[in-house]
Design an enzyme around this catalytic site. Structure first.
Site, PDB file in Angstrom:
ATOM      1  N   ARG A  65      -7.304 -24.715 -30.942  1.00  0.00           N
ATOM      2  CA  ARG A  65      -8.101 -25.907 -31.284  1.00  0.00           C
ATOM      3  C   ARG A  65      -8.839 -25.704 -32.594  1.00  0.00           C
ATOM      4  O   ARG A  65      -9.107 -26.658 -33.314  1.00  0.00           O
ATOM      5  CB  ARG A  65      -9.127 -26.192 -30.186  1.00  0.00           C
ATOM      6  CG  ARG A  65      -8.549 -26.590 -28.866  1.00  0.00           C
ATOM      7  CD  ARG A  65      -9.605 -27.125 -27.955  1.00  0.00           C
ATOM      8  NE  ARG A  65     -10.355 -28.204 -28.602  1.00  0.00           N
ATOM      9  CZ  ARG A  65     -11.218 -28.974 -27.948  1.00  0.00           C
ATOM     10  NH1 ARG A  65     -11.454 -28.765 -26.673  1.00  0.00           N
ATOM     11  NH2 ARG A  65     -11.865 -29.941 -28.577  1.00  0.00           N
ATOM     12  N   LYS A 124     -12.873 -26.980 -39.436  1.00  0.00           N
ATOM     13  CA  LYS A 124     -12.540 -28.017 -38.445  1.00  0.00           C
ATOM     14  C   LYS A 124     -13.714 -28.987 -38.299  1.00  0.00           C
ATOM     15  O   LYS A 124     -13.528 -30.206 -38.277  1.00  0.00           O
ATOM     16  CB  LYS A 124     -12.248 -27.351 -37.116  1.00  0.00           C
ATOM     17  CG  LYS A 124     -12.405 -28.223 -35.886  1.00  0.00           C
ATOM     18  CD  LYS A 124     -12.137 -27.490 -34.598  1.00  0.00           C
ATOM     19  CE  LYS A 124     -13.332 -26.824 -33.991  1.00  0.00           C
ATOM     20  NZ  LYS A 124     -14.228 -27.694 -33.213  1.00  0.00           N
ATOM     21  N   ASN A 125     -14.944 -28.436 -38.252  1.00  0.00           N
ATOM     22  CA  ASN A 125     -16.104 -29.282 -37.964  1.00  0.00           C
ATOM     23  C   ASN A 125     -16.613 -30.050 -39.171  1.00  0.00           C
ATOM     24  O   ASN A 125     -17.545 -30.829 -39.062  1.00  0.00           O
ATOM     25  CB  ASN A 125     -17.226 -28.444 -37.340  1.00  0.00           C
ATOM     26  CG  ASN A 125     -16.861 -28.007 -35.928  1.00  0.00           C
ATOM     27  OD1 ASN A 125     -15.882 -28.495 -35.352  1.00  0.00           O
ATOM     28  ND2 ASN A 125     -17.627 -27.084 -35.376  1.00  0.00           N
ATOM     29  N   ASP A 169     -22.146 -20.983 -32.456  1.00  0.00           N
ATOM     30  CA  ASP A 169     -20.677 -20.827 -32.486  1.00  0.00           C
ATOM     31  C   ASP A 169     -20.250 -19.406 -32.825  1.00  0.00           C
ATOM     32  O   ASP A 169     -19.060 -19.100 -32.778  1.00  0.00           O
ATOM     33  CB  ASP A 169     -20.056 -21.787 -33.506  1.00  0.00           C
ATOM     34  CG  ASP A 169     -20.173 -23.226 -33.059  1.00  0.00           C
ATOM     35  OD1 ASP A 169     -19.879 -24.123 -33.849  1.00  0.00           O
ATOM     36  OD2 ASP A 169     -20.584 -23.453 -31.898  1.00  0.00           O
ATOM     37  N   ASP A 213     -26.558 -39.259 -25.766  1.00  0.00           N
ATOM     38  CA  ASP A 213     -27.664 -40.215 -25.637  1.00  0.00           C
ATOM     39  C   ASP A 213     -28.420 -40.426 -26.942  1.00  0.00           C
ATOM     40  O   ASP A 213     -28.900 -41.529 -27.225  1.00  0.00           O
ATOM     41  CB  ASP A 213     -28.621 -39.762 -24.527  1.00  0.00           C
ATOM     42  CG  ASP A 213     -29.151 -38.357 -24.770  1.00  0.00           C
ATOM     43  OD1 ASP A 213     -28.335 -37.439 -25.026  1.00  0.00           O
ATOM     44  OD2 ASP A 213     -30.374 -38.159 -24.770  1.00  0.00           O
ATOM     45  N   LEU A 214     -28.497 -39.376 -27.756  1.00  0.00           N
ATOM     46  CA  LEU A 214     -29.249 -39.503 -29.022  1.00  0.00           C
ATOM     47  C   LEU A 214     -28.472 -40.357 -30.033  1.00  0.00           C
ATOM     48  O   LEU A 214     -29.064 -41.096 -30.817  1.00  0.00           O
ATOM     49  CB  LEU A 214     -29.548 -38.123 -29.601  1.00  0.00           C
ATOM     50  CG  LEU A 214     -30.356 -37.191 -28.689  1.00  0.00           C
ATOM     51  CD1 LEU A 214     -30.596 -35.848 -29.365  1.00  0.00           C
ATOM     52  CD2 LEU A 214     -31.686 -37.831 -28.278  1.00  0.00           C
ATOM     53  N   PRO A 249     -24.152 -34.465 -23.782  1.00  0.00           N
ATOM     54  CA  PRO A 249     -24.405 -35.908 -23.797  1.00  0.00           C
ATOM     55  C   PRO A 249     -24.421 -36.459 -25.226  1.00  0.00           C
ATOM     56  O   PRO A 249     -24.510 -35.687 -26.190  1.00  0.00           O
ATOM     57  CB  PRO A 249     -25.789 -36.010 -23.164  1.00  0.00           C
ATOM     58  CG  PRO A 249     -26.441 -34.709 -23.473  1.00  0.00           C
ATOM     59  CD  PRO A 249     -25.343 -33.683 -23.417  1.00  0.00           C
ATOM     60  N   CYS A 309     -18.033 -30.311 -21.194  1.00  0.00           N
ATOM     61  CA  CYS A 309     -16.968 -29.332 -21.431  1.00  0.00           C
ATOM     62  C   CYS A 309     -17.468 -27.995 -20.890  1.00  0.00           C
ATOM     63  O   CYS A 309     -18.539 -27.906 -20.301  1.00  0.00           O
ATOM     64  CB  CYS A 309     -16.633 -29.258 -22.917  1.00  0.00           C
ATOM     65  SG  CYS A 309     -17.943 -28.515 -23.878  1.00  0.00           S
TER      66      CYS A 309
HETATM   67  C1  EPZ Z   1     -21.386 -29.544 -32.983  1.00  0.00           C
HETATM   68  O1  EPZ Z   1     -21.322 -30.055 -31.663  1.00  0.00           O
HETATM   69  C2  EPZ Z   1     -20.147 -28.690 -33.160  1.00  0.00           C
HETATM   70  N1  EPZ Z   1     -18.954 -29.527 -32.998  1.00  0.00           N
HETATM   71  C3  EPZ Z   1     -20.146 -27.567 -32.124  1.00  0.00           C
HETATM   72  O2  EPZ Z   1     -19.030 -26.737 -32.409  1.00  0.00           O
HETATM   73  C4  EPZ Z   1     -21.427 -26.744 -32.304  1.00  0.00           C
HETATM   74  O3  EPZ Z   1     -21.457 -25.752 -31.308  1.00  0.00           O
HETATM   75  C5  EPZ Z   1     -22.655 -27.653 -32.183  1.00  0.00           C
HETATM   76  O4  EPZ Z   1     -22.552 -28.732 -33.131  1.00  0.00           O
HETATM   77  C6  EPZ Z   1     -23.946 -26.907 -32.445  1.00  0.00           C
HETATM   78  O5  EPZ Z   1     -23.916 -26.336 -33.707  1.00  0.00           O
HETATM   79  C7  EPZ Z   1     -18.563 -30.299 -34.034  1.00  0.00           C
HETATM   80  O6  EPZ Z   1     -19.178 -30.347 -35.079  1.00  0.00           O
HETATM   81  C8  EPZ Z   1     -17.303 -31.117 -33.814  1.00  0.00           C
HETATM   82  P1  EPZ Z   1     -25.084 -30.978 -30.977  1.00  0.00           P
HETATM   83  P2  EPZ Z   1     -22.314 -31.246 -31.226  1.00  0.00           P
HETATM   84  O7  EPZ Z   1     -25.076 -32.450 -30.837  1.00  0.00           O
HETATM   85  O8  EPZ Z   1     -22.652 -32.080 -32.384  1.00  0.00           O
HETATM   86  C9  EPZ Z   1     -27.796 -31.717 -27.181  1.00  0.00           C
HETATM   87  C10 EPZ Z   1     -17.158 -25.449 -31.913  1.00  0.00           C
HETATM   88  O9  EPZ Z   1     -17.150 -24.371 -31.331  1.00  0.00           O
HETATM   89  N2  EPZ Z   1     -27.555 -33.147 -27.416  1.00  0.00           N
HETATM   90  O10 EPZ Z   1     -25.627 -30.390 -32.231  1.00  0.00           O
HETATM   91  O11 EPZ Z   1     -21.721 -31.894 -30.020  1.00  0.00           O
HETATM   92  C11 EPZ Z   1     -26.529 -30.959 -26.800  1.00  0.00           C
HETATM   93  O12 EPZ Z   1     -26.287 -31.059 -25.412  1.00  0.00           O
HETATM   94  C12 EPZ Z   1     -18.013 -26.586 -31.394  1.00  0.00           C
HETATM   95  O13 EPZ Z   1     -16.532 -25.693 -32.980  1.00  0.00           O
HETATM   96  C13 EPZ Z   1     -28.173 -34.076 -26.589  1.00  0.00           C
HETATM   97  O14 EPZ Z   1     -28.908 -33.730 -25.674  1.00  0.00           O
HETATM   98  O15 EPZ Z   1     -23.594 -30.441 -30.783  1.00  0.00           O
HETATM   99  C14 EPZ Z   1     -26.848 -29.555 -27.240  1.00  0.00           C
HETATM  100  O16 EPZ Z   1     -27.619 -28.925 -26.236  1.00  0.00           O
HETATM  101  C15 EPZ Z   1     -18.544 -26.285 -30.016  1.00  0.00           C
HETATM  102  N3  EPZ Z   1     -27.927 -35.404 -26.805  1.00  0.00           N
HETATM  103  C16 EPZ Z   1     -27.716 -29.757 -28.474  1.00  0.00           C
HETATM  104  O17 EPZ Z   1     -28.198 -31.103 -28.403  1.00  0.00           O
HETATM  105  C17 EPZ Z   1     -27.116 -35.843 -27.827  1.00  0.00           C
HETATM  106  O18 EPZ Z   1     -26.951 -37.075 -27.990  1.00  0.00           O
HETATM  107  C18 EPZ Z   1     -26.970 -29.588 -29.800  1.00  0.00           C
HETATM  108  O19 EPZ Z   1     -25.788 -30.356 -29.689  1.00  0.00           O
HETATM  109  C19 EPZ Z   1     -26.505 -34.875 -28.650  1.00  0.00           C
HETATM  110  C20 EPZ Z   1     -26.744 -33.534 -28.433  1.00  0.00           C
END
Ligand code: EPZ
Length: 435
Positions: free
Chosen positions: A401, A22-23, A309, A128-129, A126, A120
């Site tokens: 999902r 999915k991802n 995950d 922001d990055l 967020p 969620c």
């Molecule tokens: C991806 O989410 C996956 N989703 C998530 O899978 C997975 O848990 C996550 O990566 C971590 O591996 C998809 O690929 C669609 P991150 P993502 O940005 O990209 C912080 C599932 O179960 N952050 O790597 O949204 C964030 O809050 C889902 O299939 C910021 O602060 O995760 C987190 O603490 C759940 N600012 C950390 O970084 C930003 O702009 C990692 O988040 C972006 C992220």
């Protein structure tokens, strides 16, 4: 409301097949925005988030065929006529990964309006990055009325350093950079296989990318991209979930259509717990356990560390291991929603901030439990497979999902599991089933 009814006690035996990731599919579908040619993606999983991504692209004016016939699991996407580069809140609120269209929309049309993804169950989530990096590439981004409005004549290559490792942030900016003017150097990138999968598709579309899968990615912007056909990676988290299912039930399970190379940290941990794992080929793994599981600590990390995950699923397993295990969740601030439900089934788990201490082995008893998010749902399914009696899992739409027909797959290897309510299928109908 969909429910699963699961009677515990059966060891899982036989072969279970993994679907596409999915991802990987979500960013690859968004990548089709970058060209007006057709993009064909194969090995697409039949899960709700893919249907949501289809709706999102169609709402912008794209043509999206999505079929799951025996030979298919394929989508053909044409974004030749992108009439409305807006990701509407009604769709984004159901899937925060909709933010993956932000980069490609700006790169292709110079304009994007994307509803801010709310948080969620597992955290604030967020983006922001993503915003900071797009602004460094010259995008003007205004946040108002719950939407991000981004404009850019043409994005310019830049030196981007992510303050935190972000998977979709890396993917979003990769898609922004491939059509930018000049070179982009991206540092502190996510190394997840899903990033590499997306880069493989983009290169097939004519992009110039080096270093995908490492922390440093270099992109040379090009004027246009063309269509391509690409096969999506197997879902490493679904595969990991099935490996845990084989161990927790004391079974002998072959997990097929997977990529063992993407599962090293999970396999290492399961072996540390006492499971027997053999890589049978480049796309299948055999897992066996006769019980007698040992405790083993985990600390979730970005790839190639132990995946966040897989944390909830692994915690279910630890309730059946002798001894005390410490689980540290370093990626998300609230990813222990499964804990209280496991405790209601008899688990001994104490929480302290981002650390959970699991004391086992505790017999689990069947209960009525509530699913809260995708991977917490998987944790409860695993617990119910070993609990004494018949558990009822409510709100399994969370499961739909990201897991394709999981009740059929598990039943195929001996689990006593049936669905009450409506089954999600590719025809987007829901039919009353009790199977
Ligand atoms: C991806 O989410 C996956 N989703 C998530 O899978 C997975 O848990 C996550 O990566 C971590 O591996 C998809 O690929 C669609 P991150 P993502 O940005 O990209 C912080 C599932 O179960 N952050 O790597 O949204 C964030 O809050 C889902 O299939 C910021 O602060 O995760 C987190 O603490 C759940 N600012 C950390 O970084 C930003 O702009 C990692 O988040 C972006 C992220």
């Amino acid at each position: 409301m969909d429910k699963f009814v699961i009677r515990g006690g059966n060891p899982l035996l036989g072969t279970i097949r993994v679907s596409g990731a999915k991802n990987s599919a979500l960013p690859c579908m968004a990548a089709a925005i970058l060209t007006d040619d057709e993009v064909i993606l194969e090995n697409i999983p039949q899960v709700r988030d893919i249907e949501t991504q289809r709706k999102l692209l169609v709402s912008m004016g794209a043509e999206v065929e999505l079929g799951y016939g025996r030979a298919q699991h394929r989508t053909t996407i044409s974004c030749r006529l992108l009439s409305d580069p807006v990701a509407k809140y009604e769709i984004v609120k159901t899937m925060r990964a909709s933010s993956l269209v932000l980069g490609p929309l700006i790169a292709r049309t110079g304009l994007a309006r994307v509803a801010m993804p709310g948080g969620c169950a597992i955290g604030g989530r967020p983006i922001d990055l993503h915003i900071k990096a797009l602004e460094q590439m010259g995008a003007i981004i205004v946040q108002q009325h719950g939407y991000l409005e981004a404009r850019a004549q043409r994005l310019k290559g830049a030196h981007l350093i992510f303050d935190k490792i972000t998977v979709t942030g890396t993917e979003d900016l990769l898609m922004a950079a491939v059509l930018a003017e000049g070179d982009t150097l991206m540092e502190n990138c996510a190394r997840e296989p899903e990033v590499t999968d997306l880069a493989t598709l983009l290169v097939a579309m004519g992009a110039r990318i080096e270093g995908a899968g490492t922390s440093t990615i270099r992109v040379k912007g090009v004027e246009t991209l063309h269509g391509a056909r690409h096969r999506i990676n197997p879902d490493r988290i679904e595969a990991g979930t099935f490996l845990v299912a084989g161990v927790i039930t004391g079974g002998d399970l072959c997990v097929a259509n997977c990529n063992p190379a993407h599962l090293s940290s999970v396999i290492d941990k399961l072996e540390e717990c006492g499971a027997r794992i053999d890589t049978l080929s480049e796309d299948s793994i055999r897992v066996r356990s006769e019980g007698n599981l040992r405790s083993a600590d985990i600390s979730t990390e970005e790839y190639p560390g132990f995946p966040t995950d897989m944390q909830a699923q692994y915690m279910a397993l630890l309730t059946q291991a002798e001894g005390s295990s410490v689980v540290k969740e370093n990626i998300f601030e609230n990813r222990f929603m499964h804990v209280q439900e496991l405790v209601r089934m008899g688990a001994n788990i104490k929480l302290d901030g981002r650390t959970a201490t699991v004391r086992g082995k505790t017999p689990l008893s069947a209960a009525a439990v509530m699913c809260s998010d995708l991977r917490a749902s998987a944790s409860l399914v695993l617990a119910a497979l070993v609990a004494d009696g018949e558990s009822i899992l409510d709100r399994v739409y969370h499961m739909d999902r990201g897991y394709e027909r999981i009740e059929e797959k598990l039943r195929g290897v001996g689990a006593q599991i049936r669905r009450m309510g409506n089954v999600f299928n590719s025809r987007r109908e829901t039919v009353e089933v009790e199977n």
